[in-house]
Design a protein around this motif. Sequence first.
Motif, PDB file in Angstrom:
ATOM      1  N   ALA A 176       1.093  -1.348  -0.422  1.00 52.71           N
ATOM      2  CA  ALA A 176      -0.628  -0.019  -0.194  1.00 52.71           C
ATOM      3  C   ALA A 176       0.918   1.149   0.148  1.00 52.71           C
ATOM      4  O   ALA A 176       0.769   2.351  -0.855  1.00 52.71           O
ATOM      5  CB  ALA A 176      -1.869   0.244   1.079  1.00 52.71           C
ATOM      6  N   VAL A 177       2.004   1.096   0.734  1.00 52.97           N
ATOM      7  CA  VAL A 177       2.390   1.923   0.970  1.00 52.97           C
ATOM      8  C   VAL A 177       3.935   2.504  -1.132  1.00 52.97           C
ATOM      9  O   VAL A 177       3.770   3.698  -0.887  1.00 52.97           O
ATOM     10  CB  VAL A 177       3.645   2.135   1.594  1.00 52.97           C
ATOM     11  N   LEU A 178       4.096   1.094  -0.700  1.00 52.86           N
ATOM     12  CA  LEU A 178       4.577   1.658  -2.426  1.00 52.86           C
ATOM     13  C   LEU A 178       3.702   2.229  -3.331  1.00 52.86           C
ATOM     14  O   LEU A 178       3.461   2.970  -4.322  1.00 52.86           O
ATOM     15  CB  LEU A 178       5.335   0.016  -3.323  1.00 52.86           C
ATOM     16  N   TYR A 179       2.636   1.017  -3.571  1.00 49.33           N
ATOM     17  CA  TYR A 179       1.549   1.764  -4.223  1.00 49.33           C
ATOM     18  C   TYR A 179       1.564   3.560  -3.880  1.00 49.33           C
ATOM     19  O   TYR A 179       0.952   4.381  -5.084  1.00 49.33           O
ATOM     20  CB  TYR A 179      -0.100   1.184  -3.711  1.00 49.33           C
ATOM     21  N   ILE A 180       0.556   3.678  -3.100  1.00 43.18           N
ATOM     22  CA  ILE A 180       0.702   5.138  -2.669  1.00 43.18           C
ATOM     23  C   ILE A 180       1.499   6.079  -3.455  1.00 43.18           C
ATOM     24  O   ILE A 180       1.112   7.219  -4.044  1.00 43.18           O
ATOM     25  CB  ILE A 180      -0.077   5.420  -1.601  1.00 43.18           C
ATOM     26  N   GLY A 181       2.948   5.870  -3.104  1.00 49.04           N
ATOM     27  CA  GLY A 181       3.661   6.786  -3.447  1.00 49.04           C
ATOM     28  C   GLY A 181       4.068   6.933  -5.096  1.00 49.04           C
ATOM     29  O   GLY A 181       4.215   7.350  -5.692  1.00 49.04           O
ATOM     30  N   LEU A 182       3.992   5.686  -5.397  1.00 49.18           N
ATOM     31  CA  LEU A 182       3.851   5.153  -7.227  1.00 49.18           C
ATOM     32  C   LEU A 182       2.498   6.182  -7.706  1.00 49.18           C
ATOM     33  O   LEU A 182       2.459   6.613  -9.048  1.00 49.18           O
ATOM     34  CB  LEU A 182       4.463   3.913  -7.242  1.00 49.18           C
ATOM     35  N   SER A 183       1.264   5.788  -7.296  1.00 51.85           N
ATOM     36  CA  SER A 183       0.803   6.025  -8.671  1.00 51.85           C
ATOM     37  C   SER A 183      -0.196   6.953  -8.148  1.00 51.85           C
ATOM     38  O   SER A 183      -0.458   7.607  -9.398  1.00 51.85           O
ATOM     39  CB  SER A 183      -0.544   4.875  -7.472  1.00 51.85           C
ATOM     40  N   VAL A 184       0.390   8.018  -7.030  1.00 51.03           N
ATOM     41  CA  VAL A 184      -0.276   9.578  -7.006  1.00 51.03           C
ATOM     42  C   VAL A 184       0.930  10.642  -7.626  1.00 51.03           C
ATOM     43  O   VAL A 184       0.282  11.534  -8.339  1.00 51.03           O
ATOM     44  CB  VAL A 184       0.386   9.746  -5.500  1.00 51.03           C
ATOM     45  N   ASP A 185       2.027  10.017  -8.358  1.00 53.71           N
ATOM     46  CA  ASP A 185       2.926  10.008  -9.469  1.00 53.71           C
ATOM     47  C   ASP A 185       2.275  10.436 -10.596  1.00 53.71           C
ATOM     48  O   ASP A 185       2.223  11.459 -11.306  1.00 53.71           O
ATOM     49  CB  ASP A 185       3.871   9.205  -9.413  1.00 53.71           C
ATOM     50  N   TYR A 186       1.358   9.587 -10.865  1.00 52.04           N
ATOM     51  CA  TYR A 186       0.640   9.007 -12.103  1.00 52.04           C
ATOM     52  C   TYR A 186      -0.199  10.440 -12.053  1.00 52.04           C
ATOM     53  O   TYR A 186      -0.279  11.095 -12.949  1.00 52.04           O
ATOM     54  CB  TYR A 186       0.302   7.544 -12.790  1.00 52.04           C
ATOM     55  N   ALA A 187      -0.996  10.493 -11.399  1.00 51.46           N
ATOM     56  CA  ALA A 187      -2.501  11.434 -11.043  1.00 51.46           C
ATOM     57  C   ALA A 187      -1.982  12.353 -11.564  1.00 51.46           C
ATOM     58  O   ALA A 187      -1.962  13.614 -11.810  1.00 51.46           O
ATOM     59  CB  ALA A 187      -2.789  10.929  -9.714  1.00 51.46           C
ATOM     60  N   ILE A 188      -0.922  13.138 -10.705  1.00 53.25           N
ATOM     61  CA  ILE A 188      -0.376  13.928 -10.584  1.00 53.25           C
ATOM     62  C   ILE A 188       0.034  14.980 -11.761  1.00 53.25           C
ATOM     63  O   ILE A 188      -0.023  15.753 -12.470  1.00 53.25           O
ATOM     64  CB  ILE A 188       0.587  14.644  -9.302  1.00 53.25           C
ATOM     65  N   HIS A 189       0.975  13.903 -12.632  1.00 55.03           N
ATOM     66  CA  HIS A 189       1.471  14.436 -13.707  1.00 55.03           C
ATOM     67  C   HIS A 189       0.224  14.389 -15.039  1.00 55.03           C
ATOM     68  O   HIS A 189       0.546  15.362 -16.127  1.00 55.03           O
ATOM     69  CB  HIS A 189       2.645  13.218 -14.538  1.00 55.03           C
ATOM     70  N   PHE A 190      -0.825  13.481 -14.597  1.00 59.83           N
ATOM     71  CA  PHE A 190      -1.936  13.835 -15.989  1.00 59.83           C
ATOM     72  C   PHE A 190      -2.255  15.351 -15.363  1.00 59.83           C
ATOM     73  O   PHE A 190      -2.994  15.985 -15.719  1.00 59.83           O
ATOM     74  CB  PHE A 190      -2.628  12.694 -15.618  1.00 59.83           C
ATOM     75  N   CYS A 191      -3.041  15.670 -13.925  1.00 58.73           N
ATOM     76  CA  CYS A 191      -3.560  16.572 -13.790  1.00 58.73           C
ATOM     77  C   CYS A 191      -3.175  17.740 -13.953  1.00 58.73           C
ATOM     78  O   CYS A 191      -3.237  18.384 -14.764  1.00 58.73           O
ATOM     79  CB  CYS A 191      -3.771  16.644 -11.957  1.00 58.73           C
ATOM     80  N   LEU A 192      -1.411  17.502 -14.227  1.00 64.29           N
ATOM     81  CA  LEU A 192      -0.910  18.864 -14.297  1.00 64.29           C
ATOM     82  C   LEU A 192      -0.972  19.129 -15.632  1.00 64.29           C
ATOM     83  O   LEU A 192      -0.731  20.419 -16.420  1.00 64.29           O
ATOM     84  CB  LEU A 192       0.512  18.708 -13.129  1.00 64.29           C
ATOM     85  N   ARG A 193      -0.675  18.165 -16.566  1.00 67.22           N
ATOM     86  CA  ARG A 193      -0.618  18.624 -17.837  1.00 67.22           C
ATOM     87  C   ARG A 193      -2.398  18.966 -18.107  1.00 67.22           C
ATOM     88  O   ARG A 193      -2.172  20.065 -19.320  1.00 67.22           O
ATOM     89  CB  ARG A 193      -0.359  17.266 -18.810  1.00 67.22           C
ATOM     90  N   TYR A 194      -3.022  18.520 -17.728  1.00 67.58           N
ATOM     91  CA  TYR A 194      -4.571  19.057 -18.006  1.00 67.58           C
ATOM     92  C   TYR A 194      -4.889  20.379 -17.982  1.00 67.58           C
ATOM     93  O   TYR A 194      -5.056  21.120 -18.537  1.00 67.58           O
ATOM     94  CB  TYR A 194      -5.294  18.005 -17.433  1.00 67.58           C
ATOM     95  N   ARG A 195      -4.115  20.799 -16.601  1.00 66.03           N
ATOM     96  CA  ARG A 195      -4.131  21.946 -15.974  1.00 66.03           C
ATOM     97  C   ARG A 195      -3.361  23.324 -16.759  1.00 66.03           C
ATOM     98  O   ARG A 195      -3.797  23.745 -17.327  1.00 66.03           O
ATOM     99  CB  ARG A 195      -3.800  22.300 -14.712  1.00 66.03           C
ATOM    100  N   GLU A 196      -2.295  22.738 -17.658  1.00 69.10           N
ATOM    101  CA  GLU A 196      -1.671  23.529 -17.940  1.00 69.10           C
ATOM    102  C   GLU A 196      -2.037  23.582 -18.937  1.00 69.10           C
ATOM    103  O   GLU A 196      -1.855  24.857 -20.167  1.00 69.10           O
ATOM    104  CB  GLU A 196      -0.069  22.928 -18.117  1.00 69.10           C
ATOM    105  N   LEU A 197      -2.736  22.339 -20.270  1.00 68.49           N
ATOM    106  CA  LEU A 197      -3.373  22.923 -21.307  1.00 68.49           C
ATOM    107  C   LEU A 197      -4.707  23.742 -20.952  1.00 68.49           C
ATOM    108  O   LEU A 197      -4.823  24.574 -22.068  1.00 68.49           O
ATOM    109  CB  LEU A 197      -3.818  21.458 -21.813  1.00 68.49           C
ATOM    110  N   ILE A 198      -5.459  23.861 -20.140  1.00 68.49           N
ATOM    111  CA  ILE A 198      -6.525  24.552 -19.761  1.00 68.49           C
ATOM    112  C   ILE A 198      -5.756  26.116 -19.621  1.00 68.49           C
ATOM    113  O   ILE A 198      -6.431  26.990 -20.083  1.00 68.49           O
ATOM    114  CB  ILE A 198      -7.170  24.360 -18.623  1.00 68.49           C
ATOM    115  N   GLN A 199      -4.711  26.087 -19.159  1.00 66.81           N
ATOM    116  CA  GLN A 199      -4.333  27.172 -18.909  1.00 66.81           C
ATOM    117  C   GLN A 199      -3.958  27.611 -20.448  1.00 66.81           C
ATOM    118  O   GLN A 199      -4.023  28.860 -20.371  1.00 66.81           O
ATOM    119  CB  GLN A 199      -2.941  27.660 -17.880  1.00 66.81           C
ATOM    120  N   LEU A 200      -3.793  27.001 -20.849  1.00 69.76           N
ATOM    121  CA  LEU A 200      -3.602  27.494 -22.850  1.00 69.76           C
ATOM    122  C   LEU A 200      -4.508  27.543 -23.015  1.00 69.76           C
ATOM    123  O   LEU A 200      -4.555  28.030 -25.418  1.00 69.76           O
ATOM    124  CB  LEU A 200      -2.375  26.608 -22.837  1.00 69.76           C
ATOM    125  N   GLY A 201      -5.387  27.467 -23.083  1.00 70.73           N
ATOM    126  CA  GLY A 201      -6.929  28.105 -23.597  1.00 70.73           C
ATOM    127  C   GLY A 201      -7.445  26.847 -24.333  1.00 70.73           C
ATOM    128  O   GLY A 201      -8.006  27.733 -24.959  1.00 70.73           O
TER     129      GLY A 201
END
Length: 892
Positions: free
Chosen positions: A348-373
């Motif tokens: 569970a510790v390993l999963y949380i540490g690695l899976s949150v990494d995937y979600a952050i990358h996806f969300c920040l790229r999505y957020r960046e594209l929203i910022q670009l219009g």
Amino acid sequence: MSLLKERNLEVARHEAGRLGRILARWMEVVGSTAVWTLALAVLITAIAFFYTLNNLSIRTDTGKMLSERLPFRRSWRACKKAFPQQVKTMLVVVDATTPDLAEDASTVLATHLKQRTDLFKTVYLPGGDKFFQEHALLYLSPDELEDLADNLARVQPFLSKLARDQSLRGLFNLLARATEAVRKGEDLDLAPMFDGVGQATRAILNQSHYQLSWHELMLGGVEGPLKRRRIIMAQPRRDIDELLPAAKAMGEVRRLANQLGLNGSQGVRVRLTGEVALECEELLSVSRGATIAGILALIMVGMVLFLGLGSPRLVFATLATLLTGLIWAAGFATVAVGHLNLISVAFAVLYIGLSVDYAIHFCLRYRELIQLGHAHKGALRGAGQDVGSSLVLCAVSTAIGFYAFLPTAFIGVSELGLIAGTGMFISLVANLTVLPALLTLMPLSRKAIPDNRLVQRLGTRLLGLPLHHVGAVRVGAIVLGLAGLSLLPQVRFDYNPLNLRDPDTESVSTFTELLEDSRFSPWSITVISEDRETVRDQVLRLREVDLVERSLTVHSFVPQQQEEKLKIISEIGLILSPQFLESGQRSPPGIEEQVAALRGLLEELERFLEQRRGDLLTDSAERLYRDLKQFQAGLQNQERASESLANLEASMIGSLPARLNTLRSKLAAESVTMDDLPEDLEARWVTKDGRYRIEVFPRENVNDNDALDRFVAAVRTVAPDATGPAVISLEAGRAIVKAFQQALLSALVAITVLLLILLKRKSDTLLVLLPLVLAGVFTGAASVVLNIPFNFANVIALPLLLGIGVDSGIHMVHRFRTDPPESGNILWTSTARAVLFSTLTTFCSFGNLAFSSHRGVASMGLLLTIGMGFTLLCTLVVLPALLAPSPRSRLS
């Protein structure tokens, strides 16, 4: 030069384009069916949750975490089969202020425990049965028996009289006559008796507990079989499907100890240790620390996510996706394995540490594209296309890294590798289905994104440093890397499990105390001999080993020099009067007789002190006189006189009847042969097919790793197949080190091969792995400098560091090749931001573990924090400097 750069960029985009287009199309499908996708996810999550809740168990049996094929495991399995009563035991340590109390307390406690057959398989009190009570004197040396005879000869006149009047009256009259005899010139050492009676009197005056030791008074300085410490070996009935398999048995011991007054208030203390108690208290220690750490981690991770993602919607979507995937992974663990062990529970510790990494990358790229219009659909599609392919590569590479643990002999890590490796694919599915579906139902608008231009302006200069000083960063990385490599040979593994546990727990402190005494050391070595001739030969050879304190076999319980000893015992019987050997007593005295006897003793002490001054006996007499005078003054209160006298008699005479009976039985000792030994004792040392057990005790304190290593090596020169706790502790550590070395090397090779296959640019493989290897070197060097050895707990940090390091490198290189920023500084992209905040979430998740009372968990938190810091440094400082063109190429 710019044309070549453009052409390389197009090639890189084309390489990632096919998978990116597939994932972009998948985002459209998920977005158009968001409600149905989430409904299906909720259904699957509910099924997995209830199935896991009802079927997943936790195995706390650490013995099953290493392969049975290992030689030392085969030896231990054979030993357990031959002597099952010696394994999975709990040591009930009874300490008392006197040998009398220790004997009485351990005997009564063992008797009560034997009645609880529902909780205990076996209960064994060494030296506590009738056989040893009758033959105890035969286990003394002839010199010790001679000392005993001399001591009993001195006290015989008084002991015989006291045996006929076991009361305060008899004791005070006896002391009065003895004091008179000394005053008239007889040579009697009354100081021990004066001191003991005086201490008992002071205890009554201070309303504290004390019991005069007649064992010590009668035996003098002779170390008989009765000591102030007795150890009961109890074998609980354990339910391995329970989190605390022996909790009920341990609770019963403590309940009985309190019920019998063995809680320290009456001179007796009962403590629990041994394998079973250590495991139980370790789990309690870990669970308490994990609860606090979990709450703090949840709060801190939420704050970091909000700071990094800048939107409550993104934070909620990330946490919901994380929780959903975690439940799916737990469901897989239940189906594929059916249980968690003390190592795989970290999935569970390993999963949380690695899976949150995937979600952050996806969300920040999505957020960046929203910022670009971009509109929601376009941003979602773009995030899937841009980040999705790198997420797939990360999941595949990290899973392969975990799967490399499967073939190792360390079953605990092998099961972790299967669960965590598959968990990476589960995380990928969750982040490419549940996360975009949630974002579709809660789309992010450009207005909802906070303006952080001030932060960007303030950080521009700082984040530009790696690119402004490319040469210095590269040279510094090389120099520091070489320095770190020079320290790696000093990296060590601490295989002592005691060093992982909370030293303040009862089981650990007691166990450590036992290890300091070679007579009681629980870390002994067991040797199985095939026949009588072999066992005798091995015992003789073990006696010549300097590091061996003693070796016990069943033959050790057949006393040596019995003819000489029986003669001395017979002489002791002649020394003591026939009246002593009889059990007749005078009628109990009344209060007046006791007070009169006390008054007579005080008068005799006063005459003695008037006549004699200036020696140790006089000092003892003076203290006794003052104490008895004070006690006598308190008898003026008639209502309390009877109670005070009764308490004083219990304190002074309470243990006398049992000691006299014990001494009488000892004087009836007869010769002992192998056939006379109790069956229960023989079964602990000899199997039915004629094999013998030798228990070898260390001379040094084997709580020291070097001492343990020396002890095991020395015994193995005589018995190569030796087993037991000392051998298992040492060999388990070696097996785990070998397993992790094999697994990490295999993982690194497998990941390298995979990257070489999937990445068209072979140099990109080096760019991904070089920061990871450098961070690993720095982490190993830091463990040497800070004296943080690897151990059974913190070694779990290595696969997590490997996974996060590989993922971060892949994301950075992929972004640089497929969509480089116009400024040329990759540190200003959402990818670098995602690497930063995913690392910070790991800091928050595990950094607070460094403050755990469990030293293994604390070392894991500390090492993981250090390792993540170096990983972040190498990814965001060294890697950008490696990706940047050299100054010469920029000028051209």
